[in-house]
Scaffold this motif. Structure first.
Motif, PDB file in Angstrom:
ATOM      1  N   THR A 160       0.830  -1.206   0.000  1.00  0.00           N
ATOM      2  CA  THR A 160       0.000   0.000   0.000  1.00  0.00           C
ATOM      3  C   THR A 160       0.864   1.255   0.000  1.00  0.00           C
ATOM      4  O   THR A 160       0.640   2.178  -0.772  1.00  0.00           O
ATOM      5  CB  THR A 160      -0.927   0.012   1.220  1.00  0.00           C
ATOM      6  OG1 THR A 160      -1.633  -1.233   1.256  1.00  0.00           O
ATOM      7  CG2 THR A 160      -1.919   1.152   1.145  1.00  0.00           C
TER       8      THR A 160
ATOM      9  N   LEU B 253      -2.348   3.663   7.906  1.00  0.00           N
ATOM     10  CA  LEU B 253      -3.614   4.405   7.950  1.00  0.00           C
ATOM     11  C   LEU B 253      -3.425   5.854   7.512  1.00  0.00           C
ATOM     12  O   LEU B 253      -4.239   6.387   6.743  1.00  0.00           O
ATOM     13  CB  LEU B 253      -4.207   4.330   9.363  1.00  0.00           C
ATOM     14  CG  LEU B 253      -4.668   2.920   9.782  1.00  0.00           C
ATOM     15  CD1 LEU B 253      -5.059   2.873  11.247  1.00  0.00           C
ATOM     16  CD2 LEU B 253      -5.832   2.445   8.916  1.00  0.00           C
ATOM     17  N   THR B 254      -2.340   6.492   7.952  1.00  0.00           N
ATOM     18  CA  THR B 254      -2.140   7.893   7.541  1.00  0.00           C
ATOM     19  C   THR B 254      -1.860   7.961   6.037  1.00  0.00           C
ATOM     20  O   THR B 254      -2.277   8.914   5.374  1.00  0.00           O
ATOM     21  CB  THR B 254      -0.977   8.551   8.309  1.00  0.00           C
ATOM     22  OG1 THR B 254       0.181   7.740   8.174  1.00  0.00           O
ATOM     23  CG2 THR B 254      -1.300   8.735   9.772  1.00  0.00           C
TER      24      THR B 254
ATOM     25  N   LEU C   5      -3.098   5.915   3.747  1.00  0.00           N
ATOM     26  CA  LEU C   5      -4.399   5.762   3.088  1.00  0.00           C
ATOM     27  C   LEU C   5      -5.135   7.094   3.046  1.00  0.00           C
ATOM     28  O   LEU C   5      -5.735   7.461   2.039  1.00  0.00           O
ATOM     29  CB  LEU C   5      -5.257   4.745   3.846  1.00  0.00           C
ATOM     30  CG  LEU C   5      -5.032   3.280   3.543  1.00  0.00           C
ATOM     31  CD1 LEU C   5      -5.868   2.425   4.476  1.00  0.00           C
ATOM     32  CD2 LEU C   5      -5.365   2.978   2.100  1.00  0.00           C
ATOM     33  N   ALA C   6      -5.072   7.824   4.152  1.00  0.00           N
ATOM     34  CA  ALA C   6      -5.758   9.118   4.209  1.00  0.00           C
ATOM     35  C   ALA C   6      -5.052  10.133   3.309  1.00  0.00           C
ATOM     36  O   ALA C   6      -5.704  10.847   2.540  1.00  0.00           O
ATOM     37  CB  ALA C   6      -5.815   9.611   5.651  1.00  0.00           C
TER      38      ALA C   6
ATOM     39  N   LEU D  67      -5.616  10.405  -0.459  1.00  0.00           N
ATOM     40  CA  LEU D  67      -6.816  11.061  -0.976  1.00  0.00           C
ATOM     41  C   LEU D  67      -6.471  12.357  -1.710  1.00  0.00           C
ATOM     42  O   LEU D  67      -7.234  12.825  -2.535  1.00  0.00           O
ATOM     43  CB  LEU D  67      -7.791  11.360   0.168  1.00  0.00           C
ATOM     44  CG  LEU D  67      -8.560  10.146   0.689  1.00  0.00           C
ATOM     45  CD1 LEU D  67      -9.339  10.531   1.921  1.00  0.00           C
ATOM     46  CD2 LEU D  67      -9.499   9.624  -0.383  1.00  0.00           C
TER      47      LEU D  67
ATOM     48  N   ARG E  29      -6.870  12.389  -5.315  1.00  0.00           N
ATOM     49  CA  ARG E  29      -8.187  12.479  -5.939  1.00  0.00           C
ATOM     50  C   ARG E  29      -8.901  13.783  -5.612  1.00  0.00           C
ATOM     51  O   ARG E  29      -9.774  14.216  -6.349  1.00  0.00           O
ATOM     52  CB  ARG E  29      -9.053  11.294  -5.486  1.00  0.00           C
ATOM     53  CG  ARG E  29      -8.708  10.000  -6.199  1.00  0.00           C
ATOM     54  CD  ARG E  29      -9.779   8.960  -5.961  1.00  0.00           C
ATOM     55  NE  ARG E  29      -9.630   8.332  -4.659  1.00  0.00           N
ATOM     56  CZ  ARG E  29     -10.671   7.930  -3.924  1.00  0.00           C
ATOM     57  NH1 ARG E  29     -11.887   8.108  -4.347  1.00  0.00           N
ATOM     58  NH2 ARG E  29     -10.454   7.339  -2.765  1.00  0.00           N
ATOM     59  N   TYR E  30      -8.567  14.348  -4.458  1.00  0.00           N
ATOM     60  CA  TYR E  30      -9.297  15.550  -4.028  1.00  0.00           C
ATOM     61  C   TYR E  30      -8.331  16.681  -3.771  1.00  0.00           C
ATOM     62  O   TYR E  30      -7.158  16.472  -3.479  1.00  0.00           O
ATOM     63  CB  TYR E  30     -10.086  15.268  -2.742  1.00  0.00           C
ATOM     64  CG  TYR E  30     -11.116  14.189  -2.889  1.00  0.00           C
ATOM     65  CD1 TYR E  30     -12.382  14.479  -3.387  1.00  0.00           C
ATOM     66  CD2 TYR E  30     -10.825  12.878  -2.542  1.00  0.00           C
ATOM     67  CE1 TYR E  30     -13.330  13.495  -3.528  1.00  0.00           C
ATOM     68  CE2 TYR E  30     -11.767  11.875  -2.680  1.00  0.00           C
ATOM     69  CZ  TYR E  30     -13.022  12.194  -3.175  1.00  0.00           C
ATOM     70  OH  TYR E  30     -13.959  11.210  -3.320  1.00  0.00           O
TER      71      TYR E  30
ATOM     72  N   PHE F  70     -12.435   6.021   8.231  1.00  0.00           N
ATOM     73  CA  PHE F  70     -11.806   5.608   6.972  1.00  0.00           C
ATOM     74  C   PHE F  70     -12.825   5.172   5.919  1.00  0.00           C
ATOM     75  O   PHE F  70     -12.719   5.527   4.760  1.00  0.00           O
ATOM     76  CB  PHE F  70     -10.784   4.489   7.224  1.00  0.00           C
ATOM     77  CG  PHE F  70      -9.520   5.024   7.814  1.00  0.00           C
ATOM     78  CD1 PHE F  70      -8.539   5.547   7.012  1.00  0.00           C
ATOM     79  CD2 PHE F  70      -9.339   5.064   9.190  1.00  0.00           C
ATOM     80  CE1 PHE F  70      -7.385   6.090   7.552  1.00  0.00           C
ATOM     81  CE2 PHE F  70      -8.193   5.600   9.741  1.00  0.00           C
ATOM     82  CZ  PHE F  70      -7.214   6.120   8.921  1.00  0.00           C
TER      83      PHE F  70
ATOM     84  N   LEU G 137     -13.738   9.253   4.931  1.00  0.00           N
ATOM     85  CA  LEU G 137     -12.704   9.365   3.908  1.00  0.00           C
ATOM     86  C   LEU G 137     -13.016   8.504   2.688  1.00  0.00           C
ATOM     87  O   LEU G 137     -12.555   8.793   1.584  1.00  0.00           O
ATOM     88  CB  LEU G 137     -11.335   8.983   4.489  1.00  0.00           C
ATOM     89  CG  LEU G 137     -10.845   9.854   5.643  1.00  0.00           C
ATOM     90  CD1 LEU G 137      -9.527   9.333   6.187  1.00  0.00           C
ATOM     91  CD2 LEU G 137     -10.670  11.305   5.191  1.00  0.00           C
TER      92      LEU G 137
ATOM     93  N   VAL H 146     -12.005   5.440   1.865  1.00  0.00           N
ATOM     94  CA  VAL H 146     -10.864   4.725   1.271  1.00  0.00           C
ATOM     95  C   VAL H 146     -11.149   3.219   1.265  1.00  0.00           C
ATOM     96  O   VAL H 146     -12.145   2.760   1.823  1.00  0.00           O
ATOM     97  CB  VAL H 146      -9.545   5.024   2.018  1.00  0.00           C
ATOM     98  CG1 VAL H 146      -9.242   6.506   1.970  1.00  0.00           C
ATOM     99  CG2 VAL H 146      -9.607   4.538   3.451  1.00  0.00           C
TER     100      VAL H 146
END
Lengths: 360, 315
Positions: free
Chosen positions: A287, A333-334, A336-337, A340, A343-344, B92, B96, B98
């Motif tokens: 990931t 986790l950070t 994954l955030a 974004l 995309r944004y 999440f 978000l 995801v």
């Protein structure tokens, strides 16, 4: 002033900062734990990422730890890229390690030129075999692969325990560990006075092959098409079941190689705790590396650094070694955030300039 | 081998089945409620593990401080931890939006790391396993008749079968919240159009689901073992994920699935004691294999919730 989120990519400079943003937020979040045990987060951070690289021995040890992570990272990425959620790399690693041990025990007197390929082939095939049942269930019956691959991890670990407490129990020490593999089946050391072994080159070769397949072959293209949308790929005439099956099996095989590498490069015999969760960490590696070969190499290196650092921090500062696990999970986790931002984009609107926008 | 058919054997088997099935009932109900809203929570394994740890650590601390209701307070602490992890999954998967597979696994890894970190921090590296006096079993029918022995169980087991399963069913099929939950899980656009808050409903289901998962974990540490070990959950969360598919997202079928797994697990425990010439690890692997088999037989062509794995953002 108001903040608005728009559905278009953030500017390039911000997107290139994604890893830095994820690492910085991970540092801030896990600092709480460091403060909890009365440790200066900056001092802990020094031991985590700088100290391991400041000496020859510990820097090479990072590469030793990176080897299985790069392999399981590619294994997971190979499956995920095709949209197959193989969470069974841990079990496939155990299968590979078991087959490598079985082969290695019978390779006495065989030249290394033959013994090493046999070891690798045995591990690859065993990893594939362990991945076969979930893959067939998925392709033929539509059974969710996440659960079946996860459950088989436990079966593999119990199976290894059964072997070690049964037929392979060390006859001399009576410990639950197999006898040592033949000397000719042991991976040669790459650098004197270090544990860095041939498995590191295997990992590099696998990374390069992965890059080549994804970038330059028709199969890589088909795989990514299936990963993006199986329905669309099917419509385009791509054989979806066969592509998924190949993804799943190759993924299992690569995870099996990680098992071979740990047996032939580090332990020389099979033990219960052959992997402290490398298969699961592979998911983090894949990931973080965004399923690309270069990214996986960097992510594996960084996570290996944290693994090594966690040992140091535990020894020097007395912080439980599991801080490393928390950091790795938080980083996942950070990231994954932070991804974004691809995309944004976040826009700050000033009330004076955009007062006509309404109360949205 | 005639032992297998004796009454004592059967009584022991049934009693163990109910005990083993208990954490699975909590976990499966938690996961069913989460997935009915459209979110796959792979954080379940970690949430159960963190629940087991939090419950135990709180109970141990309170018991040392001489607080009488330390077990129930420990359970409350576990529930709180589970709710927090459910909300984190919501952050999440809902806010978000995801990938739910990866974020769920991330939460499991986080919970596992946090629990092991906390355990080492509080209890150190002692060779002696720290313990608390666990919940006692209750025997409504006395402990003399065979039925009485089978029903000599923990209160949490009674709550699982007699309260949590029926209430989950009632919640999903007979309440306004359940109607909203199913709508949000099947067709969030339509639910949103009719005035249901997709985000709030999903958060509520994840927080409630997380609480139930944590109780499942805390049952292991506070009732069954009176201790916390790194292998305490050992994949039971993943078994719950399989049970949910097996149950086709129905609480009562989920209970039957938990009993099936509990039965196989209890059977292998009994078979181990019969002294067969097989390594006991193979018996330990049996329940996981049976779960895969059950999934292969019953998991074909199941209809997943319509919005399964799909984040929802109003356009």
């Amino acid at each position: 002033m108001q903040i608005r989120i728009e559905h278009r990519p953030s500017p390039l400079w911000l997107r290139t900062l994604i890893p830095a943003i994820a690492i910085l937020s991970t540092f801030l979040l896990t600092s709480i734990l460091a403060l909890l045990v009365n440790v200066n987060p900056l001092e802990a951070g020094y031991y985590f990422v700088i100290k391991p690289l400041s000496g020859r021995t510990s820097a090479l040890e990072v590469l030793v730890k990176m080897t299985p992570l790069a392999l399981t990272g590619v294994a997971v990425a190979f499956a995920f890229a095709g949209g197959y959620f193989n969470i069974g790399a841990e079990g496939q690693l155990y299968a590979g390690a078991t087959a490598a041990t079985a082969a290695g025990l019978h390779l006495h007197g065989v030249t290394p030129w033959l013994a090493l390929p046999i070891m690798l082939a045995a591990g690859f095939v065993a990893g594939m075999a362990w991945a076969l049942v979930p893959a067939l269930l998925k392709v033929r019956l539509g059974i969710d692969e996440v659960v079946t691959t996860l459950l088989l991890n436990y079966v593999a670990i119990f199976g290894v325990s059964a072997l070690l407490n049964g037929p392979w129990r060390n006859p001399v020490s009576q410990w639950p560990q197999s006898p040592d593999i033949a000397a000719t089946a042991i991976f040669p050391r790459l650098v004197p006075r270090s544990r860095l072994h041939f498995g590191f080159l295997v990992a590099l070769a696998v990374l390069i092959l992965f890059w080549f397949v994804m970038r330059w072959t028709a199969f890589g293209l088909r795989m990514r098409a299936v990963g993006l949308s199986a329905t669309a790929a099917d419509f385009a005439g791509i054989p979806v079941p066969r592509t998924l099956l190949t993804c799943a099996l190759v993924s299992g095989g690569i995870a099996g190689l990680a098992g071979v590498s740990e047996i032939a490069g580090i332990h020389y015999h099979l033990i219960d705790a052959i992997s402290p969760g490398y298969g699961y960490t592979g998911i983090i590696v894949a990931t973080l590396g965004q399923l690309s070969a270069g990214g996986i190499a960097l992510a594996a290196f960084f996570l290996a650094l944290i693994d090594t650092g966690a040992q140091t921090v535990s020894r020097v500062l007395g912080v439980p070694v599991y801080l490393g696990d928390v950091i790795q999970a938080t980083l996942l986790l950070t990231t994954l955030a932070a991804l974004l931002l691809q995309r944004y984009r976040i826009r700050v609107l000033h009330a004076t300039s955009r007062s006509a926008e309404g109360d949205a | 081998m005639s032992d297998i058919f004796s009454l004592t054997f059967l009584v022991g088997l049934l009693s163990a089945t109910l005990r083993v099935a208990t954490p699975l009932v909590y976990g499966a109900m938690g996961e069913i409620i989460s997935e009915r809203g459209g979110v796959l929570n792979l954080g379940i394994e970690g949430t159960m593990f963190l629940g087991a740890f939090t419950g135990f650590a709180a109970a141990a601390a309170l018991s040392n401080a001489g607080v009488a209701g330390y077990l129930w307070l420990g359970l409350a602490a576990a529930i709180l931890a589970g709710m927090i992890m459910g909300a984190l999954m919501g952050l999440f998967a809902v806010t978000l939006g995801v990938n739910q597979h990866v974020s769920g696994l991330g939460i499991t890894l986080l919970c596992t790391g946090l629990a092991l970190f906390g355990f080492r921090l509080i209890f150190g590296e002692s060779d002696v396993l720290p313990k608390v006096t666990p919940f006692a079993q209750i025997a409504p029918l006395g402990a003399t008749s065979p039925a009485g022995v089978v029903l000599e169980q923990y209160l949490l087991t009674y709550i699982a079968f007699l309260v949590v399963v029926p209430v989950s069913w009632w919640l999903i099929y007979r309440t306004r919240f359940g109607l909203n939950l199913r709508a949000v899980g099947e067709n969030p656009e339509a639910a949103d159009a009719s005035g249901v808050s997709v985000a709030r409903t999903r958060y509520a289901s994840l927080v409630l689901g997380g609480a139930l998962m944590a109780v499942g974990g805390a049952f292991l540490s506070l009732a069954q073992l009176g201790a916390f070990t790194p292998g305490i959950v050992a994949g039971r969360g993943w078994v719950c994920i399989a049970l949910v598919i097996f149950a086709r997202w129905h609480p009562v079928r989920g209970m039957w699935g938990a009993l099936l797994f509990g039965g196989v697990f209890a059977l292998q425990l009994r078979l181990q004691t019969l002294g067969l010439e097989l390594p006991y690890e193979l018996f330990l692997a049996l329940p996981y294999l049976v779960t895969i088999l059950a999934l292969a037989l019953a998991g074909r062509n199941v209809a997943y919730p319509g919005a399964y794995l799909k984040p929802y953002h109003r356009e």
